[in-house]
Design an enzyme around this catalytic site. Sequence first.
Site, mmCIF file in Angstrom:
data_model
loop_
_atom_site.group_PDB
_atom_site.id
_atom_site.type_symbol
_atom_site.label_atom_id
_atom_site.label_comp_id
_atom_site.label_asym_id
_atom_site.label_seq_id
_atom_site.Cartn_x
_atom_site.Cartn_y
_atom_site.Cartn_z
ATOM 1 N N ASP A 11 -2.035 7.668 0.140
ATOM 2 C CA ASP A 11 -2.939 7.131 -0.077
ATOM 3 C C ASP A 11 -3.545 7.332 -1.320
ATOM 4 O OD1 ASP A 11 -4.833 4.168 0.460
ATOM 5 O OD2 ASP A 11 -6.317 5.802 1.284
ATOM 6 N N CYS A 74 -1.114 2.963 3.214
ATOM 7 C CA CYS A 74 -2.086 1.750 1.983
ATOM 8 C C CYS A 74 -1.720 0.522 1.660
ATOM 9 C CB CYS A 74 -2.401 2.741 0.783
ATOM 10 S SG CYS A 74 -2.994 2.005 -0.092
HETATM 11 N N1 DGL Z 1 -7.263 2.664 0.801
HETATM 12 C C1 DGL Z 1 -5.957 1.389 0.340
HETATM 13 C C2 DGL Z 1 -5.486 0.213 1.087
HETATM 14 O O1 DGL Z 1 -5.518 0.599 1.961
HETATM 15 C C3 DGL Z 1 -6.625 1.682 -1.235
HETATM 16 C C4 DGL Z 1 -8.227 1.283 -1.471
HETATM 17 C C5 DGL Z 1 -8.554 1.792 -2.728
HETATM 18 O O2 DGL Z 1 -7.873 2.700 -3.153
HETATM 19 O O3 DGL Z 1 -9.052 0.459 -3.238
HETATM 20 O O4 DGL Z 1 -6.481 -1.056 0.131
#
Ligand code: DGL
Length: 264
Positions: A11, A74
């Site tokens: 992530d 992510c």
């Molecule tokens: N945790 C991430 C997602 O699921 C990314 C968040 C980010 O870095 O902006 O999109």
Amino acid sequence: MNRLDPIGVIDSGVGGLTVLKWLQEKMPHERFIFIGDTARTPYGNRSREEIQGFVGEMTAWLNRRNIKQLVVACNTITVLGTDVIKNGYDFSVIGMKKGAHMVEGVTRNKKVGFLATDFTVASGAHKKEIQEMDPEIQVFGQGCPKFVPLIEGEQFGSPELAAAIKEYTDKLKEYDVDTVMLSCTHYPFVEKEIREAFGPGVTILDPAERTVQAAMEDLKQRRLNRETGLGRAEVCFTADLERGKRLAARMLDMNQCDFRLIHL
Ligand code: DGL
């Protein structure tokens, strides 16, 4: 590649811990290596090229550790596409579920919202998948650029977080949605507050559990699942190890984790 090899989990920061929690619960015999790129979070307002470059560094690092599978915890990275993430490596890639089969049968008025990073919303991937399943469903994506910095900054219970939640949930309420997906893995850290802001008429869905199911099925099919032994997670951050640990303590059983600061 064999059953004893670990599973990689990535992530941009601490968000993926909300998925690692489910992975450890559902696959108690597996060993996980998690990387949260806390040095460069957030990814959600960066360019595709930049995100691709960071992901390439994480996958090269994990490939040297002989992972048998990569769980992309992510949504922002997932929408880059499996082939781009896989980049020719041997491990399989499991991305975050976009929710089409989760909203089916849950939405009554066929108005579905999702909260995500600007990058994820702009990709159009969630809307496309849901509407391919049922063209009658209207899909509304809401970018939430304030959430990740507030969550990474441990601003739980702050007026800034409350104002951001109100701002984003109010926008989706205008469309009368009855179902909302949390399409960024950071957001389950504030799921309770988001749920309260929408009220009891709106169902909140987190795709983490479905994503973990897909990871389990993939390993079983490839006969690479571990059925014995005690699992463990090596939780790596690229900056701020102590902050990462405090946030991890909100999600994980700390007795089953080892923490490390790494440089990619
Ligand atoms: N945790 C991430 C997602 O699921 C990314 C968040 C980010 O870095 O902006 O999109």
